[in-house]
Design a protein around this motif. Sequence first.
Motif, PDB file in Angstrom:
ATOM      1  N   THR A 128       0.851  -1.188   0.000  1.00 27.26           N
ATOM      2  CA  THR A 128       0.000   0.000   0.000  1.00 27.26           C
ATOM      3  C   THR A 128       0.889   1.241   0.000  1.00 27.26           C
ATOM      4  O   THR A 128       2.077   1.162   0.314  1.00 27.26           O
ATOM      5  CB  THR A 128      -0.885   0.032   1.260  1.00 27.26           C
ATOM      6  OG1 THR A 128      -0.039   0.198   2.410  1.00 27.26           O
ATOM      7  CG2 THR A 128      -1.689  -1.246   1.405  1.00 27.26           C
ATOM      8  N   LEU A 130       1.230   3.729   2.083  1.00 26.08           N
ATOM      9  CA  LEU A 130       1.894   3.961   3.365  1.00 26.08           C
ATOM     10  C   LEU A 130       3.001   2.934   3.599  1.00 26.08           C
ATOM     11  O   LEU A 130       4.074   3.269   4.115  1.00 26.08           O
ATOM     12  CB  LEU A 130       0.886   3.908   4.512  1.00 26.08           C
ATOM     13  CG  LEU A 130       0.203   5.235   4.890  1.00 26.08           C
ATOM     14  CD1 LEU A 130      -0.792   5.027   6.016  1.00 26.08           C
ATOM     15  CD2 LEU A 130       1.250   6.282   5.286  1.00 26.08           C
ATOM     16  N   GLU A 131       2.744   1.692   3.217  1.00 25.22           N
ATOM     17  CA  GLU A 131       3.772   0.665   3.352  1.00 25.22           C
ATOM     18  C   GLU A 131       4.952   0.961   2.434  1.00 25.22           C
ATOM     19  O   GLU A 131       6.116   0.754   2.813  1.00 25.22           O
ATOM     20  CB  GLU A 131       3.181  -0.711   3.029  1.00 25.22           C
ATOM     21  CG  GLU A 131       2.177  -1.217   4.062  1.00 25.22           C
ATOM     22  CD  GLU A 131       1.444  -2.472   3.608  1.00 25.22           C
ATOM     23  OE1 GLU A 131       0.902  -3.173   4.470  1.00 25.22           O
ATOM     24  OE2 GLU A 131       1.418  -2.747   2.379  1.00 25.22           O
ATOM     25  N   ASP A 161      -1.580  10.775  -2.982  1.00 25.88           N
ATOM     26  CA  ASP A 161      -2.489  10.012  -2.133  1.00 25.88           C
ATOM     27  C   ASP A 161      -2.600  10.718  -0.787  1.00 25.88           C
ATOM     28  O   ASP A 161      -1.598  10.937  -0.096  1.00 25.88           O
ATOM     29  CB  ASP A 161      -1.952   8.594  -1.940  1.00 25.88           C
ATOM     30  CG  ASP A 161      -2.944   7.690  -1.228  1.00 25.88           C
ATOM     31  OD1 ASP A 161      -3.352   8.044  -0.102  1.00 25.88           O
ATOM     32  OD2 ASP A 161      -3.302   6.633  -1.772  1.00 25.88           O
ATOM     33  N   ALA A 162      -3.803  11.092  -0.415  1.00 30.31           N
ATOM     34  CA  ALA A 162      -4.003  11.872   0.816  1.00 30.31           C
ATOM     35  C   ALA A 162      -3.490  11.146   2.051  1.00 30.31           C
ATOM     36  O   ALA A 162      -3.021  11.772   3.008  1.00 30.31           O
ATOM     37  CB  ALA A 162      -5.486  12.205   0.980  1.00 30.31           C
ATOM     38  N   THR A 163      -3.562   9.813   2.047  1.00 29.74           N
ATOM     39  CA  THR A 163      -3.165   9.052   3.237  1.00 29.74           C
ATOM     40  C   THR A 163      -1.651   8.946   3.390  1.00 29.74           C
ATOM     41  O   THR A 163      -1.150   8.700   4.487  1.00 29.74           O
ATOM     42  CB  THR A 163      -3.758   7.632   3.186  1.00 29.74           C
ATOM     43  OG1 THR A 163      -3.194   6.920   2.064  1.00 29.74           O
ATOM     44  CG2 THR A 163      -5.274   7.675   3.062  1.00 29.74           C
ATOM     45  N   SER A 164      -0.927   9.123   2.300  1.00 29.70           N
ATOM     46  CA  SER A 164       0.524   8.922   2.354  1.00 29.70           C
ATOM     47  C   SER A 164       1.317  10.166   1.977  1.00 29.70           C
ATOM     48  O   SER A 164       2.549  10.123   1.953  1.00 29.70           O
ATOM     49  CB  SER A 164       0.924   7.769   1.426  1.00 29.70           C
ATOM     50  OG  SER A 164       0.561   8.058   0.083  1.00 29.70           O
ATOM     51  N   CYS A 165       0.641  11.268   1.689  1.00 21.74           N
ATOM     52  CA  CYS A 165       1.316  12.474   1.198  1.00 21.74           C
ATOM     53  C   CYS A 165       2.425  12.931   2.151  1.00 21.74           C
ATOM     54  O   CYS A 165       3.565  13.169   1.726  1.00 21.74           O
ATOM     55  CB  CYS A 165       0.306  13.597   0.991  1.00 21.74           C
ATOM     56  SG  CYS A 165       1.039  15.151   0.428  1.00 21.74           S
TER      57      CYS A 165
END
Length: 414
Positions: A128, A130-131, A161-165
């Motif tokens: 993913t 984040l990973e 990607d908003a979760t990993s920016c």
Amino acid sequence: MALPKTMTKTAAPPVVSIRPIADRLLDSLTIAFGENLADAKDHDDLIIEQWIKQANVFVERRRHLLNDDCNPMDFVKQALQAAMDMQSTSEHTRNDVAATNAPQSVSLFATGFTLPPILDIDELQAATPLEQADILQNAYLEDVLQDWETVESILRRGLLDATSCVAFLNLHAKWFGDSKSMPDCSSLIQSTICENLLAILKQKSIDAAAVDQVLPLLWNAWMHWMMQSSLQGEPSAVTVMSTTLLNWHTNPSHTQLLHSWMQLDPSALWLQAWTAVKADAATVCGDRADFVSSMWSKVTTGGSDNDQSQVKYCLSALRSLLVVMRVSTFPWEQISRDEKEAAIHSLLNQYVTYLQTATTREDERMALDAIDTIISGCRRAHEAVYDAFVRRLSSSMLEARTKNLLSDIVRKYQ
């Protein structure tokens, strides 16, 4: 220490893959020793020992990628055993034609052996965002260079990607710092990082926190490039960045970005560094002739306290151009459509006014540098401006310290 026929695996399987190292090792060992690795002679012990030491250093630096109970030396020995196992079972496809009659004294280091990346690119692609950020944060740049095109796309997607920016912004900052010590590939890495950061600023949905994180990194990158002793063969990112910065200063749609940039670099050091490196105003501003008029407009409209930082920034930028272009070639028509001397008067008066209100030695020095440059250029070519300036020194409107500072400049050119 002849090549061992068997090895006891005392450690847990590593997180990273042994196979890439084993593949590369098998190619080199086969060239050095022939097809039957088990027949390596005792007099080659030193060669094997040297390789294990080299590989151990490589793995030790990446200790954080192994399971906690996996010893780096065990990892190296497992790779060596895996190479032998593959040779005996024909699992490995040689990249080179084996020299079966190669002399037994051939060194591993003469066979073109280089340690491969320890990063498993397939596992990275399957992770993913984040990973992926976490994996890359723990990797060394040399681990990803041979798969740089794939990593580039992962970097771009991760930023968007908003979760990993945020995680990928941190990664960009780390890798830019790491790339400074890698001259052979720094241009490629830094250009990618710069273009990615500029791309994210174009996103309409980007929040203020991200902007606050991106701009300092871009500023630091720019100043790093400018501080290099030579920009021959400069990174393509320098051209991209200079064009973008000039666009921010002249395009009304980038007003908020420019405001944030001014707060980050209140003395316009980016332009001072750029002019010092290029020493050519045409190169500095490119085809953006409206840069000077844009700066001048912001100076003349900055009346409130909130706009004083804008005035300082713009006067600092104009000073940097004046020092390079001098009075003779400065684009005065961008300040006033009237006579050239009227435009010179206007800019000179702005610096004198700013000098009177300067609160720091830095601000004072900036204004004095600009005034000195203008007066030196006007002493012979524009005597009317010079004479009017001298007359102003007798005005009671000037504070004593300001008058003394200006008088020192005049005395230099009398």
